[in-house]
Structures are given as structure tokens and as C-alpha cells.
Scaffold this motif. Sequence first.
Motif, PDB file in Angstrom:
ATOM      1  N   ALA A 183       0.842  -1.208   0.000  1.00 39.13           N
ATOM      2  CA  ALA A 183       0.000   0.000   0.000  1.00 39.13           C
ATOM      3  C   ALA A 183       0.871   1.251   0.000  1.00 39.13           C
ATOM      4  CB  ALA A 183      -0.929  -0.013   1.216  1.00 39.13           C
ATOM      5  N   LEU A 184       1.974   1.214   0.769  1.00 38.01           N
ATOM      6  CA  LEU A 184       2.905   2.342   0.798  1.00 38.01           C
ATOM      7  C   LEU A 184       3.511   2.571  -0.584  1.00 38.01           C
ATOM      8  CD1 LEU A 184       4.696   4.475   2.184  1.00 38.01           C
ATOM      9  CD2 LEU A 184       6.275   2.610   2.797  1.00 38.01           C
ATOM     10  N   ILE A 185       3.919   1.468  -1.214  1.00 35.81           N
ATOM     11  CA  ILE A 185       4.524   1.575  -2.545  1.00 35.81           C
ATOM     12  C   ILE A 185       3.515   2.142  -3.543  1.00 35.81           C
ATOM     13  CG2 ILE A 185       5.440   0.216  -4.478  1.00 35.81           C
ATOM     14  CD1 ILE A 185       6.621  -1.699  -2.370  1.00 35.81           C
ATOM     15  N   ALA A 186       2.270   1.702  -3.451  1.00 32.72           N
ATOM     16  CA  ALA A 186       1.225   2.209  -4.342  1.00 32.72           C
ATOM     17  C   ALA A 186       0.985   3.697  -4.128  1.00 32.72           C
ATOM     18  CB  ALA A 186      -0.070   1.422  -4.136  1.00 32.72           C
ATOM     19  N   SER A 187       1.029   4.134  -2.851  1.00 33.70           N
ATOM     20  CA  SER A 187       0.809   5.553  -2.547  1.00 33.70           C
ATOM     21  C   SER A 187       1.917   6.443  -3.110  1.00 33.70           C
ATOM     22  CB  SER A 187       0.708   5.748  -1.029  1.00 33.70           C
ATOM     23  OG  SER A 187       1.982   5.575  -0.404  1.00 33.70           O
ATOM     24  N   LEU A 188       3.079   5.828  -3.363  1.00 34.13           N
ATOM     25  CA  LEU A 188       4.208   6.573  -3.924  1.00 34.13           C
ATOM     26  C   LEU A 188       4.187   6.576  -5.452  1.00 34.13           C
ATOM     27  CD1 LEU A 188       6.943   5.122  -1.547  1.00 34.13           C
ATOM     28  CD2 LEU A 188       6.071   7.473  -1.526  1.00 34.13           C
ATOM     29  N   LYS A 189       3.093   6.063  -6.034  1.00 36.28           N
ATOM     30  CA  LYS A 189       2.928   6.000  -7.499  1.00 36.28           C
ATOM     31  C   LYS A 189       4.060   5.204  -8.142  1.00 36.28           C
ATOM     32  CE  LYS A 189      -0.609   8.740  -7.042  1.00 36.28           C
ATOM     33  NZ  LYS A 189      -1.989   8.190  -7.106  1.00 36.28           N
ATOM     34  N   THR A 190       4.390   4.089  -7.502  1.00 37.38           N
ATOM     35  CA  THR A 190       5.474   3.230  -7.977  1.00 37.38           C
ATOM     36  C   THR A 190       4.909   1.871  -8.372  1.00 37.38           C
ATOM     37  OG1 THR A 190       6.997   4.329  -6.463  1.00 37.38           O
ATOM     38  CG2 THR A 190       7.708   2.228  -7.359  1.00 37.38           C
ATOM     39  N   ASN A 191       5.418   1.341  -9.487  1.00 37.48           N
ATOM     40  CA  ASN A 191       4.921   0.072  -9.989  1.00 37.48           C
ATOM     41  C   ASN A 191       5.794  -1.085  -9.499  1.00 37.48           C
ATOM     42  OD1 ASN A 191       3.281  -1.660 -11.511  1.00 37.48           O
ATOM     43  ND2 ASN A 191       4.634  -1.532 -13.282  1.00 37.48           N
ATOM     44  N   GLU A 197      10.737 -11.292  12.039  1.00 33.93           N
ATOM     45  CA  GLU A 197      10.881 -10.441  10.849  1.00 33.93           C
ATOM     46  C   GLU A 197      10.805 -11.296   9.582  1.00 33.93           C
ATOM     47  OE1 GLU A 197      13.861  -7.020  12.738  1.00 33.93           O
ATOM     48  OE2 GLU A 197      14.665  -8.579  11.385  1.00 33.93           O
ATOM     49  N   THR A 198      10.571 -10.633   8.486  1.00 32.66           N
ATOM     50  CA  THR A 198      10.570 -11.298   7.178  1.00 32.66           C
ATOM     51  C   THR A 198      11.218 -10.366   6.154  1.00 32.66           C
ATOM     52  OG1 THR A 198       9.203 -12.440   5.552  1.00 32.66           O
ATOM     53  CG2 THR A 198       8.304 -10.420   6.487  1.00 32.66           C
ATOM     54  N   GLU A 199      11.685 -10.955   5.087  1.00 26.90           N
ATOM     55  CA  GLU A 199      12.387 -10.170   4.069  1.00 26.90           C
ATOM     56  C   GLU A 199      11.598 -10.178   2.767  1.00 26.90           C
ATOM     57  OE1 GLU A 199      16.939  -9.988   3.466  1.00 26.90           O
ATOM     58  OE2 GLU A 199      16.233 -11.483   2.017  1.00 26.90           O
ATOM     59  N   VAL A 200      11.563  -9.028   2.101  1.00 27.95           N
ATOM     60  CA  VAL A 200      10.882  -8.909   0.817  1.00 27.95           C
ATOM     61  C   VAL A 200      11.857  -8.299  -0.194  1.00 27.95           C
ATOM     62  CG1 VAL A 200       8.914  -7.985  -0.454  1.00 27.95           C
ATOM     63  CG2 VAL A 200       8.680  -8.544   1.992  1.00 27.95           C
ATOM     64  N   GLU A 201      12.049  -9.002  -1.291  1.00 26.91           N
ATOM     65  CA  GLU A 201      12.899  -8.482  -2.366  1.00 26.91           C
ATOM     66  C   GLU A 201      11.993  -7.878  -3.434  1.00 26.91           C
ATOM     67  OE1 GLU A 201      16.242 -10.171  -5.479  1.00 26.91           O
ATOM     68  OE2 GLU A 201      16.108 -11.051  -3.458  1.00 26.91           O
ATOM     69  N   LEU A 202      12.272  -6.635  -3.799  1.00 28.78           N
ATOM     70  CA  LEU A 202      11.394  -5.887  -4.694  1.00 28.78           C
ATOM     71  C   LEU A 202      12.138  -5.384  -5.930  1.00 28.78           C
ATOM     72  CD1 LEU A 202       9.796  -3.660  -1.930  1.00 28.78           C
ATOM     73  CD2 LEU A 202       8.574  -5.465  -3.160  1.00 28.78           C
ATOM     74  N   MET A 203      11.479  -5.433  -7.079  1.00 28.31           N
ATOM     75  CA  MET A 203      11.935  -4.737  -8.273  1.00 28.31           C
ATOM     76  C   MET A 203      10.855  -3.718  -8.595  1.00 28.31           C
ATOM     77  SD  MET A 203      14.307  -4.356 -10.594  1.00 28.31           S
ATOM     78  CE  MET A 203      15.259  -5.873 -10.783  1.00 28.31           C
ATOM     79  N   LEU A 204      11.211  -2.438  -8.486  1.00 23.70           N
ATOM     80  CA  LEU A 204      10.229  -1.379  -8.639  1.00 23.70           C
ATOM     81  C   LEU A 204      10.536  -0.508  -9.854  1.00 23.70           C
ATOM     82  CD1 LEU A 204      10.080  -0.176  -4.907  1.00 23.70           C
ATOM     83  CD2 LEU A 204       8.650  -1.915  -6.017  1.00 23.70           C
ATOM     84  N   GLU A 205       9.483  -0.049 -10.486  1.00 24.12           N
ATOM     85  CA  GLU A 205       9.612   0.861 -11.628  1.00 24.12           C
ATOM     86  C   GLU A 205       9.230   2.259 -11.180  1.00 24.12           C
ATOM     87  OE1 GLU A 205       8.409   0.571 -16.281  1.00 24.12           O
ATOM     88  OE2 GLU A 205       6.770   0.371 -14.842  1.00 24.12           O
ATOM     89  N   THR A 206      10.130   3.223 -11.396  1.00 25.62           N
ATOM     90  CA  THR A 206       9.894   4.596 -10.964  1.00 25.62           C
ATOM     91  C   THR A 206       9.952   5.555 -12.152  1.00 25.62           C
ATOM     92  OG1 THR A 206      12.227   5.115 -10.546  1.00 25.62           O
ATOM     93  CG2 THR A 206      11.008   4.035  -8.773  1.00 25.62           C
ATOM     94  N   ARG A 207       9.764   6.842 -11.859  1.00 24.96           N
ATOM     95  CA  ARG A 207       9.764   7.846 -12.920  1.00 24.96           C
ATOM     96  C   ARG A 207      11.152   8.423 -13.189  1.00 24.96           C
ATOM     97  NH1 ARG A 207       5.224   9.276  -9.880  1.00 24.96           N
ATOM     98  NH2 ARG A 207       6.369  11.017  -8.945  1.00 24.96           N
TER      99      ARG A 207
END
Length: 404
Positions: free
Chosen positions: A346-354, A371-381
Motif C-alpha cells: 500500500a505504501l509503494i502504491a501511494s508513492l505512485k510506484t509500480n 521479521e521477514t524479508e521482501v525483495e522488490l523490483m520497482l519501476e519509478t519515474r
Amino acid sequence: MEKITLEKVRAAQRLLKDILLPTPLVRNEWMSTAYGCEVYLKLETAHPIGSFKIRGATYKISQLTEDERKRGVIAASAGNHAQGVAWGARHFGCSAMIVMPETAPLMKVQNTKALGAKIHLEGENYDQAYQAAQRIAKETGRVYVHAYHDANVIAGQATTALEILDQCPGVDFVVCSVGGGGLTAGLGIVLKELKPKVKLIACQATNANSMIASLHQHQVTKTEFKGTFADGISVQQADPDLFEILNRVVDESFDSDEEEISMNVLAFMEKAKIVVEGSGAVVLGALERYKDQMKGKKVVLVVTGGNIDVNLLSRIIDRGLIRSGRRVHLRVQISDRPGSLSKLTALIASLKTNVLQAVHDRTEMTIRLDETEVELMLETRGPEHTAEVIEALEKHCKKVHVIL
């Protein structure tokens, strides 16, 4: 090697004009505006094989005797010269055998086969394939068609310069990449004869820069060969005869590392809407290096080829987007509680990031049990947006690590 004269190049042009159409010279609006000069792209990618190599190989084969054509031709190539020889041989009705490095891109091997040539894979690079081809030529009697150390090959390639002068009479700079150096030598011979004020700039991959190093030292110089994805200009050692020509006709020279070349491939796709292989993309580096000299001038970038492996192109796009700040690879740690992952997305979506990819790993041994770990590949502007995303994640996550 026989001397290459302007008349020899004109003879090549008279023959080739009935076989090959002139390639387009297109003004690029974005590059022209960005660098304050008139930038034109000489699209050798428009040839039937997607490379300038068709010019020299076809003219060479046209000059063979009937007996020589019956014996067939053989060549060593990482790809584009292979297709040029195969195409020229098919046009003139003679058989062709191509010795290619075992590392040659699959697309170039398949395309060469499709043109009717027999393929022999041997060696890890062009130089080793060349040695194998010389051996086979002696054993079979086939006529060897060299990629650049041949007057007829160079004359055929030099017809590119005659087209440039016809299409852009007021040209001030011509930029061309160098492997063996045949095309650039041919360009220089024509330009210095017909329009000596035109500055010729040569460029090469840093990992295979023997000719550029030799030009800087004004003598043939050995350099460490590391290999380059710009396989069309992957030559281990500078040829002494070609060096002598280039040392006379080249005004400026530079080399580009693998990262810069990959970014140039991406830039050609985005800014010129054309697919260019590594050896053709090197020329783009001249616009930044010589922008002060080129201000207000007419600049022709010779785009030598467009035969690039699709898988390699995909990796180049991914790396290019990461380097340009439009894609970011992250590893974040969050609480291992119900809803934590939902809050993260939800945080990532609020930042207009895909989100291009997300891997949720609860088994990583280096993190705490809660704790848990999340690996992300994000598309930005872009870079600024990427920085904003990282800053926001650092505020809401236990740990954020940017993966390069």
C-alpha cells in the motif's frame, strides 16, 4: 594490401548501386536539441543483413574470377561479416563457408545459415576463428574474404562515405566505430580526398581497444583483451596496415566501457526508435565528449549494425533502466505479522510506484524470527522519484538495502 584510391571506391559504388540501395541518413531531433548541433544517423542497419558489412563482402565477391567463384569463399566472423559474405556469395551464385567463434550470438549464426552458408564454429573470439579459417582455406582451396584487410572490401565499405557526402554536403564531423578498422579507413580515405575539413572520429570498446590505444600512441600497441558484448568490434590486436591508414585520416578517437555502450543501446531505442547492436551504439559517446567542438555543426553518426541478440537486449534494457534510476532493486525487512506485507505494498502504491517483482522470504537465516524479508523490483519515474521511494521505505521498514 593494394592501395585504396578514390577511383577504386567510385568503381565499387558503380557496381553496388545496382545491387544495394543507399541507406537512409536521418536527422535526430532529440540528439540535435540536447547537444546543440545537427545530428544525423547514417542507418547501415537498413541493409538486407542489418549491417554495413554487406558492402565490402559483396564488392569483393563481385571481383572474383569465375574459377575463384567455383572454388567458393570462406570467411571468419563474429556475425555481421559472416552475413555479408553469405549474402554476397548467394547473390553471385557461389558457395560460402563461415568460421564463427563458439561465442557468436545465436541470432547471427542462424541468420548466416538462413543465407545459405555452411557454418563452422571454432575458437573463443574472432582472432581464433580467423586462424581456423586460414587453415581451412588452405585445405579446401576456398578464397578467403577478409573482414577488413582487403582493398576491395574496404573500397566497398567506403561507398558509405560517398553516400554521406551526397546526402549531407555540409557535414562537419563523421563518427564511426572501429573493430578491424576497414570501414573507418575507407571513410577517411574518401573524406580526406573530397572534403578534408571534415573531422573523422573513431571509437572502440574499452575492453577491446587495441586500435584506439595505438592511435593515441601513434604506433601499434598491444592492450589487454577482456572481451566485449559489442562483438562486431571485438578484435584482439590492431592490424598494422589498417593502423597506418587510420593514423593518417582519424582526427579524434575515444573508447567506451561496457556500461556506457549498454546505455547507448538503450538511448538509441528511446531517442531514435531503432535497435542498434553494441558496436553500432559506441558512436553516441562522441556527442558528450566533443560537444563544445560540435556546437552548431553537422554531425553524422554511422550506425554500423542492428543485429543484437534478443536475450542480451533484454538484459541491457534492465540494466539501463536501473542505472538511469527508472528501476530499482531493493531488499527490505518488515515485521512478520499479518498485514505487514499489505501495508508495504500500500505504501509503494501511494508513492505512485509500480511493482515489477516481489519475493517474500520468511526463511532467511540472517534475520530475526519475528521479521521477514521482501525483495522488490520497482519501476519509478526517474532518479528523484527513486530517492523519494527509498526514503519513504527507510522510514517504514526495519532495514532497506539497495541491490546494484
